[in-house]
Design an enzyme around this catalytic site. Structure first.
Site, PDB file in Angstrom:
ATOM      1  N   ARG A 276       1.151  -1.384  -0.191  1.00 36.56           N
ATOM      2  CA  ARG A 276       0.021   0.430   0.294  1.00 36.56           C
ATOM      3  C   ARG A 276       1.350   0.885   0.201  1.00 36.56           C
ATOM      4  O   ARG A 276       1.628   1.932   0.854  1.00 36.56           O
ATOM      5  CB  ARG A 276      -0.592  -0.451   1.430  1.00 36.56           C
ATOM      6  CG  ARG A 276      -1.976   0.683   1.245  1.00 36.56           C
ATOM      7  CD  ARG A 276      -2.748   1.008   2.527  1.00 36.56           C
ATOM      8  NE  ARG A 276      -2.048   1.615   3.649  1.00 36.56           N
ATOM      9  CZ  ARG A 276      -0.806   2.244   4.796  1.00 36.56           C
ATOM     10  NH1 ARG A 276      -2.243   0.733   5.330  1.00 36.56           N
ATOM     11  NH2 ARG A 276      -0.331   2.404   5.500  1.00 36.56           N
ATOM     12  N   HIS A 280      -2.849   4.014   4.817  1.00 39.13           N
ATOM     13  CA  HIS A 280      -3.999   4.223   5.375  1.00 39.13           C
ATOM     14  C   HIS A 280      -5.676   3.908   4.199  1.00 39.13           C
ATOM     15  O   HIS A 280      -6.251   3.603   3.402  1.00 39.13           O
ATOM     16  CB  HIS A 280      -4.324   3.491   6.718  1.00 39.13           C
ATOM     17  CG  HIS A 280      -5.699   2.487   6.601  1.00 39.13           C
ATOM     18  ND1 HIS A 280      -5.927   0.877   6.617  1.00 39.13           N
ATOM     19  CD2 HIS A 280      -6.795   2.848   7.476  1.00 39.13           C
ATOM     20  CE1 HIS A 280      -7.263   0.962   6.525  1.00 39.13           C
ATOM     21  NE2 HIS A 280      -8.340   1.937   7.720  1.00 39.13           N
ATOM     22  N   TYR A 289       4.867   5.135  11.507  1.00 43.22           N
ATOM     23  CA  TYR A 289       4.971   3.371  11.431  1.00 43.22           C
ATOM     24  C   TYR A 289       6.315   3.221   9.909  1.00 43.22           C
ATOM     25  O   TYR A 289       6.011   1.659  10.508  1.00 43.22           O
ATOM     26  CB  TYR A 289       3.919   2.931  11.699  1.00 43.22           C
ATOM     27  CG  TYR A 289       2.461   3.221  10.645  1.00 43.22           C
ATOM     28  CD1 TYR A 289       2.765   1.973   9.734  1.00 43.22           C
ATOM     29  CD2 TYR A 289       1.281   4.401  11.019  1.00 43.22           C
ATOM     30  CE1 TYR A 289       1.527   1.947   8.106  1.00 43.22           C
ATOM     31  CE2 TYR A 289       0.888   4.132   9.643  1.00 43.22           C
ATOM     32  CZ  TYR A 289       0.512   3.416   8.835  1.00 43.22           C
ATOM     33  OH  TYR A 289      -0.202   3.495   8.209  1.00 43.22           O
TER      34      TYR A 289
HETATM   35  C1  TPP Z   1     -14.521  -5.475  11.976  1.00 42.69           C
HETATM   36  C2  TPP Z   1     -13.410  -4.807  12.172  1.00 42.69           C
HETATM   37  N1  TPP Z   1     -12.652  -4.649  13.082  1.00 42.69           N
HETATM   38  C3  TPP Z   1     -12.177  -3.577  12.601  1.00 42.69           C
HETATM   39  C4  TPP Z   1     -12.078  -2.569  11.798  1.00 42.69           C
HETATM   40  C5  TPP Z   1     -11.188  -0.945  12.297  1.00 42.69           C
HETATM   41  N2  TPP Z   1     -10.104  -1.517  10.505  1.00 42.69           N
HETATM   42  C6  TPP Z   1      -9.873  -0.651   9.761  1.00 42.69           C
HETATM   43  S1  TPP Z   1      -9.557  -1.194   7.803  1.00 42.69           S
HETATM   44  C7  TPP Z   1      -8.421  -1.758   9.463  1.00 42.69           C
HETATM   45  C8  TPP Z   1      -7.380  -2.578   9.269  1.00 42.69           C
HETATM   46  C9  TPP Z   1      -7.509  -3.904   7.943  1.00 42.69           C
HETATM   47  O1  TPP Z   1      -6.062  -4.375   7.307  1.00 42.69           O
HETATM   48  P1  TPP Z   1      -5.746  -5.417   6.541  1.00 42.69           P
HETATM   49  O2  TPP Z   1      -7.376  -6.781   7.058  1.00 42.69           O
HETATM   50  O3  TPP Z   1      -4.931  -5.520   5.937  1.00 42.69           O
HETATM   51  O4  TPP Z   1      -6.793  -4.570   4.761  1.00 42.69           O
HETATM   52  P2  TPP Z   1      -5.968  -3.249   3.961  1.00 42.69           P
HETATM   53  O5  TPP Z   1      -6.633  -1.929   5.005  1.00 42.69           O
HETATM   54  O6  TPP Z   1      -4.177  -2.952   4.780  1.00 42.69           O
HETATM   55  O7  TPP Z   1      -5.890  -3.301   2.985  1.00 42.69           O
HETATM   56  C10 TPP Z   1      -9.395  -2.330  10.676  1.00 42.69           C
HETATM   57  C11 TPP Z   1      -8.129  -2.789  11.871  1.00 42.69           C
HETATM   58  C12 TPP Z   1     -13.018  -2.926  10.536  1.00 42.69           C
HETATM   59  N3  TPP Z   1     -12.955  -1.709   9.606  1.00 42.69           N
HETATM   60  N4  TPP Z   1     -14.147  -3.437  10.953  1.00 42.69           N
END
Ligand code: TPP
Ligand code: MG
Length: 383
Positions: A276, A280, A289
Site C-alpha cells: 500500500r 491507510h 510507522y
Molecule cells: C471487524 C472490524 N474490526 C476493525 C475494523 C477497523 N479497521 C479498519 S481497516 C483495518 C485494517 C485492515 O487491514 P487489512 O485487512 O490488511 O486491509 P488493508 O486496509 O491493508 O487493505 C481495521 C483494523 C473494521 N473495519 N472491522
C-alpha cells in the site's frame, strides 16, 4: 451441470482420522502447500506467451486506476469525499483479479477494492457513493453481480461462501471471489468462511491482498503463519502465492483458481504480495510507522512500470497507447471533479429505507422525530 457432492470425492485409500492409532492425515497436505516463491510472469520467459490483448487492456485500466486513486484522495482534501482508502500500488491485484471473473460470477469486495468494483462494470462515480457520506451503496449489486464495498473486516467472506454454496445447490456454475486484506485473515469470519468453504466444497476463491500492514500493524505482528497462503492447508484447500504487482501473474493464478472452482474442484486461497504505497486512508499518517526506504523499494517494483516494461519488450506499447491511456485517465478524473463539485442531493429520510421489511417501533419513532425536525427547518427557510 451436475452438482458434485464432496462426499463422493472422498479417497477410500486415506486412513479415516478417527481410527485408533491412525497417524496418517485425512488429506495429503503436499498438493495444498503454496510454492516457496510467488508466481511471476512479467520479466520472465512466460511473459512472451501472455495474451497481448489482455496485457494492453490491463495497462489502460491500471493507468486509469492510478489516476482514479489520486483524484479520489484529492477530493477528500476538498471535503467532497468523506474518506478514501487508496489502492495505489495495488492496482494490478484488484483489476487483474476482477477481470478473471465471468460476467455472471460474483465479486465480494472490501472498502479498498473500488478499482476491482469499477473493473466489474460499476460506474466509477457510483462506486464512491458510500464514501461520499451516503448511507446507501450507490450501485445496484445485482446489475453487475458486485456486492457492496464491505467496511467491517472479513464479513464479506461468509457472504461469498454462502452465495457460492447456494449457486452450487441450484445447479449453476457461478463462482464467487472474496477480496480481503492481510489483517482480515485474523478475523473470525475469515476462519468460519474458509472452514465452511472447504467442508462444503464451495466454488469460491479468496484473494488476500497482503499489502504489509493493517493500518499501522505490520504483518509480523499480525500473523506467525509461514505465509498467509499456508493458512489454506489447515482448512484443506490449496494455497497459492503470487506477486501481486505482476498483473499477468495475478490474472493467471486467479483464472486457474476460478476455473478450478467452476469445475467442481472447490475453493482456493490466493495470497498476493503487494504494498500500500499511500497511507491507510487520507485520515492516516503512514510516516509514523514505516520508513521511506521501504516505500521506495516497493515503488521500484511498481505494477504499472512492470507491465509497461514487459509490453515494450514485445513492442506492444507504442506512443499511441500511452497517449490514449493517459487521455482516458484524465477524462475520468475530470468527470469525477465535475460530478463531485456539486453537493449530493440527499433525502435524510432515506436513512430509514431498506433497513427492515417492517420497521421497528424505535425506528418509526426516530423517523417521525427526524421528519418533524426537517419540517421545522423547512418552515424557517420559507419564512
Ligand atoms: C471487524 C472490524 N474490526 C476493525 C475494523 C477497523 N479497521 C479498519 S481497516 C483495518 C485494517 C485492515 O487491514 P487489512 O485487512 O490488511 O486491509 P488493508 O486496509 O491493508 O487493505 C481495521 C483494523 C473494521 N473495519 N472491522
Ligand atoms: Mg493490509
Amino acid at each position: 451441470m451436475t452438482v458434485l457432492d464432496h462426499r463422493d470425492q472422498a479417497d477410500p485409500d486415506l486412513v479415516p482420522g478417527w481410527l485408533p492409532g491412525a497417524t496418517a492425515p485425512r488429506t495429503d497436505p503436499a498438493p495444498l502447500l503454496p510454492d516457496a516463491e510467488p508466481l511471476r510472469v512479467l520479466g520472465t520467459p512466460a511473459a512472451d506467451k501472455a495474451d497481448p490483448g489482455l496485457l494492453r487492456e490491463l495497462y489502460r485500466r491500471l493507468v486509469a486506476g492510478r489516476r482514479y486513486n489520486q483524484q479520489a484522495t484529492t477530493l477528500t482534501k476538498q471535503g467532497r469525499l468523506a474518506v478514501y482508502p487508496a489502492s495505489t500500488g495495488q492496482e494490478a491485484c484488484q483489476i487483474a483479479a476482477a477481470l478473471a471473473l465471468r460476467e455472471d460470477d460474483w465479486l465480494f469486495p472490501s472498502y479498498r477494492d473500488t478499482l476491482a468494483v469499477v473493473a466489474r462494470g460499476v460506474d466509477p462515480l457510483q462506486a464512491l457513493t458510500l464514501l461520499r457520506g451516503n448511507a446507501h451503496t450507490g450501485y445496484d449489486p445485482r446489475a453487475t453481480r458486485t456486492a457492496p464495498l464491505c467496511t467491517p473486516l472479513a464479513t464479506q467472506v461468509p457472504h461469498a461462501v454462502g452465495l457460492a454454496h447456494a449457486a452450487r445447490l441450484a445447479g449453476d456454475d457461478t463462482v464467487a471471489l472474496a477480496l480481503l486484506g492481510d489483517g482480515g485473515t485474523s478475523e473470525g469470519d475469515f476462519h468460519e468462511g474458509l472452514n465452511f468453504a472447504a467442508v462444503l466444497h464451495a466454488p469460491v476463491v479468496f484473494l488476500v491482498q497482503n499489502n504489509g500492514y493493517a493500518i499501522s500493524v505490520p504483518l509480523t505482528r499480525q500473523s506467525a503463519a509461514p505465509t498467509l497462503a499456508h493458512k489454506a492447508v489447515g482448512y484443506g484447500m490449496p494455497g497459492r502465492l503470487v506477486d501481486g504487482n505482476d498483473a499477468a501473474a495475478v490474472h493467471q493464478v486467479l483464472t486457474e483458481a476460478v476455473e478450478r472452482a467452476r469445475n467442481g474442484g472447490g475453493p482456493t486461497l490466493v495470497e498476493a504480495l503487494t504494498y500500500r504505497v499511500e497511507a491507510h486512508t487520507n485520515a492516516d499518517d503512514a510516516t509514523r510507522y514505516r520508513q521511506a526506504d521501504e516505500v521506495a523499494a516497493w515503488q521500484a517494483h511498481d505494477p504499472i512500470r512492470l507491465l509497461a516494461d514487459a509490453l515494450r519488450e514485445r513492442d506492444l506499447l507504442d506512443d499511441q497507447l500511452v497517449a490514449e491511456a493517459a487521455e482516458e485517465a484524465e477524462a475520468l478524473a475530470a468527470r469525477m471533479r465535475a460530478e463531485f463539485h456539486a453537493d449530493p442531493d440527499l433525502d435524510p429520510m432515506s436513512l430509514f429505507a431498506h433497513v427492515y421489511a417492517e420497521p421497528t417501533q424505535q425506528l418509526r419513532e426516530q423517523a417521525a422525530q427526524l421528519a418533524a425536525e426537517l419540517a421545522a427547518e423547512a418552515e424557517v427557510h420559507t419564512r
